[in-house]
Scaffold this motif. Structure first.
Motif, PDB file in Angstrom:
ATOM      1  N   PRO A 129       0.835  -1.212   0.000  1.00 44.23           N
ATOM      2  CA  PRO A 129       0.000   0.000   0.000  1.00 44.23           C
ATOM      3  C   PRO A 129       0.863   1.253   0.000  1.00 44.23           C
ATOM      4  O   PRO A 129       1.959   1.286   0.581  1.00 44.23           O
ATOM      5  N   GLY A 130       0.375   2.288  -0.668  1.00 43.99           N
ATOM      6  CA  GLY A 130       1.098   3.550  -0.721  1.00 43.99           C
ATOM      7  C   GLY A 130       0.171   4.730  -0.573  1.00 43.99           C
ATOM      8  O   GLY A 130      -1.041   4.574  -0.373  1.00 43.99           O
ATOM      9  N   VAL A 131       0.735   5.921  -0.680  1.00 43.14           N
ATOM     10  CA  VAL A 131      -0.052   7.147  -0.534  1.00 43.14           C
ATOM     11  C   VAL A 131      -0.815   7.458  -1.825  1.00 43.14           C
ATOM     12  O   VAL A 131      -2.031   7.678  -1.811  1.00 43.14           O
ATOM     13  N   ASP A 132      -0.101   7.480  -2.938  1.00 45.24           N
ATOM     14  CA  ASP A 132      -0.724   7.822  -4.223  1.00 45.24           C
ATOM     15  C   ASP A 132      -1.225   6.591  -4.967  1.00 45.24           C
ATOM     16  O   ASP A 132      -2.159   6.688  -5.768  1.00 45.24           O
ATOM     17  N   TYR A 133      -0.597   5.459  -4.737  1.00 49.28           N
ATOM     18  CA  TYR A 133      -0.983   4.235  -5.440  1.00 49.28           C
ATOM     19  C   TYR A 133      -0.542   3.019  -4.618  1.00 49.28           C
ATOM     20  O   TYR A 133       0.389   3.086  -3.810  1.00 49.28           O
ATOM     21  N   ALA A 154      12.257 -17.221 -22.989  1.00 48.15           N
ATOM     22  CA  ALA A 154      13.350 -16.276 -22.812  1.00 48.15           C
ATOM     23  C   ALA A 154      12.896 -15.089 -21.981  1.00 48.15           C
ATOM     24  O   ALA A 154      11.708 -14.743 -21.941  1.00 48.15           O
ATOM     25  N   ASP A 155      13.830 -14.465 -21.281  1.00 50.65           N
ATOM     26  CA  ASP A 155      13.514 -13.270 -20.499  1.00 50.65           C
ATOM     27  C   ASP A 155      13.103 -12.140 -21.438  1.00 50.65           C
ATOM     28  O   ASP A 155      13.617 -12.025 -22.557  1.00 50.65           O
ATOM     29  N   THR A 156      12.204 -11.303 -20.969  1.00 50.27           N
ATOM     30  CA  THR A 156      11.779 -10.132 -21.746  1.00 50.27           C
ATOM     31  C   THR A 156      11.938  -8.881 -20.894  1.00 50.27           C
ATOM     32  O   THR A 156      11.864  -8.933 -19.658  1.00 50.27           O
ATOM     33  N   GLU A 157      12.141  -7.762 -21.562  1.00 54.79           N
ATOM     34  CA  GLU A 157      12.280  -6.496 -20.869  1.00 54.79           C
ATOM     35  C   GLU A 157      10.914  -6.016 -20.363  1.00 54.79           C
ATOM     36  O   GLU A 157       9.882  -6.303 -20.985  1.00 54.79           O
ATOM     37  N   PRO A 158      10.883  -5.297 -19.241  1.00 55.95           N
ATOM     38  CA  PRO A 158       9.610  -4.777 -18.740  1.00 55.95           C
ATOM     39  C   PRO A 158       8.951  -3.853 -19.759  1.00 55.95           C
ATOM     40  O   PRO A 158       9.606  -3.035 -20.396  1.00 55.95           O
ATOM     41  N   ALA A 159       7.646  -3.993 -19.917  1.00 56.62           N
ATOM     42  CA  ALA A 159       6.860  -3.175 -20.847  1.00 56.62           C
ATOM     43  C   ALA A 159       5.771  -2.461 -20.067  1.00 56.62           C
ATOM     44  O   ALA A 159       5.027  -3.086 -19.309  1.00 56.62           O
ATOM     45  N   PHE A 160       5.667  -1.148 -20.265  1.00 59.60           N
ATOM     46  CA  PHE A 160       4.713  -0.308 -19.533  1.00 59.60           C
ATOM     47  C   PHE A 160       3.426  -0.153 -20.329  1.00 59.60           C
ATOM     48  O   PHE A 160       3.438  -0.071 -21.559  1.00 59.60           O
ATOM     49  N   GLU A 161       2.306  -0.071 -19.594  1.00 61.01           N
ATOM     50  CA  GLU A 161       1.011   0.148 -20.235  1.00 61.01           C
ATOM     51  C   GLU A 161       0.079   0.841 -19.249  1.00 61.01           C
ATOM     52  O   GLU A 161      -0.004   0.454 -18.078  1.00 61.01           O
ATOM     53  N   SER A 162      -0.616   1.875 -19.725  1.00 62.16           N
ATOM     54  CA  SER A 162      -1.627   2.547 -18.903  1.00 62.16           C
ATOM     55  C   SER A 162      -2.879   1.682 -18.835  1.00 62.16           C
ATOM     56  O   SER A 162      -3.230   1.001 -19.802  1.00 62.16           O
ATOM     57  N   THR A 163      -3.575   1.727 -17.702  1.00 59.98           N
ATOM     58  CA  THR A 163      -4.793   0.953 -17.520  1.00 59.98           C
ATOM     59  C   THR A 163      -5.901   1.866 -16.999  1.00 59.98           C
ATOM     60  O   THR A 163      -5.676   3.045 -16.703  1.00 59.98           O
ATOM     61  N   ALA A 164      -7.099   1.295 -16.871  1.00 62.24           N
ATOM     62  CA  ALA A 164      -8.244   2.063 -16.390  1.00 62.24           C
ATOM     63  C   ALA A 164      -8.095   2.446 -14.927  1.00 62.24           C
ATOM     64  O   ALA A 164      -8.729   3.407 -14.468  1.00 62.24           O
ATOM     65  N   SER A 165      -7.258   1.714 -14.191  1.00 59.91           N
ATOM     66  CA  SER A 165      -7.074   2.016 -12.765  1.00 59.91           C
ATOM     67  C   SER A 165      -5.717   2.626 -12.450  1.00 59.91           C
ATOM     68  O   SER A 165      -5.461   2.997 -11.309  1.00 59.91           O
ATOM     69  N   GLY A 166      -4.840   2.740 -13.457  1.00 61.29           N
ATOM     70  CA  GLY A 166      -3.521   3.307 -13.208  1.00 61.29           C
ATOM     71  C   GLY A 166      -2.534   2.907 -14.283  1.00 61.29           C
ATOM     72  O   GLY A 166      -2.504   3.475 -15.369  1.00 61.29           O
ATOM     73  N   CYS A 184      -4.067   3.504  -8.795  1.00 57.45           N
ATOM     74  CA  CYS A 184      -4.141   4.881  -8.320  1.00 57.45           C
ATOM     75  C   CYS A 184      -5.206   5.032  -7.235  1.00 57.45           C
ATOM     76  O   CYS A 184      -6.251   4.382  -7.275  1.00 57.45           O
ATOM     77  N   LYS A 185      -4.922   5.941  -6.296  1.00 62.33           N
ATOM     78  CA  LYS A 185      -5.861   6.192  -5.202  1.00 62.33           C
ATOM     79  C   LYS A 185      -6.566   7.535  -5.338  1.00 62.33           C
ATOM     80  O   LYS A 185      -7.773   7.635  -5.111  1.00 62.33           O
ATOM     81  N   ASN A 186      -5.824   8.567  -5.668  1.00 59.30           N
ATOM     82  CA  ASN A 186      -6.394   9.916  -5.680  1.00 59.30           C
ATOM     83  C   ASN A 186      -6.617  10.469  -7.084  1.00 59.30           C
ATOM     84  O   ASN A 186      -7.255  11.501  -7.240  1.00 59.30           O
TER      85      ASN A 186
END
Length: 213
Positions: A129-133, A154-166, A184-186
């Motif tokens: 748990p966090g303050v903002d997320y 095989a290992d893969t590099e981290p891939a970022f994606e926006s979602t409906a909750s954060g 996200c919280k706020n």
């Protein structure tokens, strides 16, 4: 000699006979309605369109490179394997995938429940748990698709994606698949923003191995 009455009677009889003839034998026989023409050509069924054969989704278990996981865990100082208030088992009682956890996460004292860790039949999840997320880390050995069961991906590099909750970050390591969710919280709106792509990827790259078989 015919009398007028005799002539009149004969005329009446002649008319009567003529009427009977018309009732029994009409001048021109009525024609029956023509039957609908039948098609002599044989009807061929419409050709069915070719259907695309889609590969069936098959759920199977990924092969895990436990040797590589043990090597990496041995190279990580115990002081860096932050586990919070829970214990991550190793050896035969460990989760079915290597346990990767974030480091340097500051959990506010007011957070309800604190850090939680739960092993699952196919992997594990941990919540911070966090303050903002809130951060939720998931690891699984389940695979769906054409990848061979028991095969180590095989290992893969981290891939970022926006979602409906954060936002979320996905990657593969040791043959297992990992998902980090940032809830996200706020933040408000259809696409809440509480963490940048660079921040999310930095957390993913700083995961350390905290448990293995």
């Amino acid at each position: 000699m015919n009398t007028p009455s005799t002539i009149a009677l004969a005329a009446v009889l002649a008319l009567a006979l003529t009427g009977c003839d018309r009732l029994t034998a009409p001048d021109s026989p009525s024609q029956a309605p023509a039957a609908p023409a039948t098609e002599t050509a044989e009807m061929t069924p419409a050709e069915e369109p070719d259907l695309v054969v889609r590969p069936q989704a098959v759920e199977s278990t990924a092969g895990i490179d436990w040797e590589a996981a043990r090597r990496d865990m041995a190279s990580v100082p115990s002081s860096e394997r932050e586990q919070g208030s829970f214990q991550v088992e190793s050896g035969s009682a460990a989760a079915p995938v290597p346990v990767l956890l974030p480091t340097g996460i500051v959990v506010p004292q007011s957070a309800e429940g604190g850090v939680r860790f739960k092993p699952m039949s196919d992997g594990y999840f941990a919540t911070y748990p966090g303050v903002d997320y809130d951060i939720v880390v998931n690891g699984t050995n389940e695979i769906i698709g054409a990848r061979d069961a028991g095969g180590t991906a095989a290992d893969t590099e981290p891939a970022f994606e926006s979602t409906a909750s954060g936002a979320q970050v996905v990657f593969s390591r040791y043959g297992a698949d990992y998902l980090i969710e940032f809830e996200c919280k706020n933040a408000t709106g259809a696409s809440p923003t509480c963490i940048s792509e660079d921040e999310a990827l930095e957390i993913a790259r700083k995961l350390v191995i905290a448990g293995t078989r």
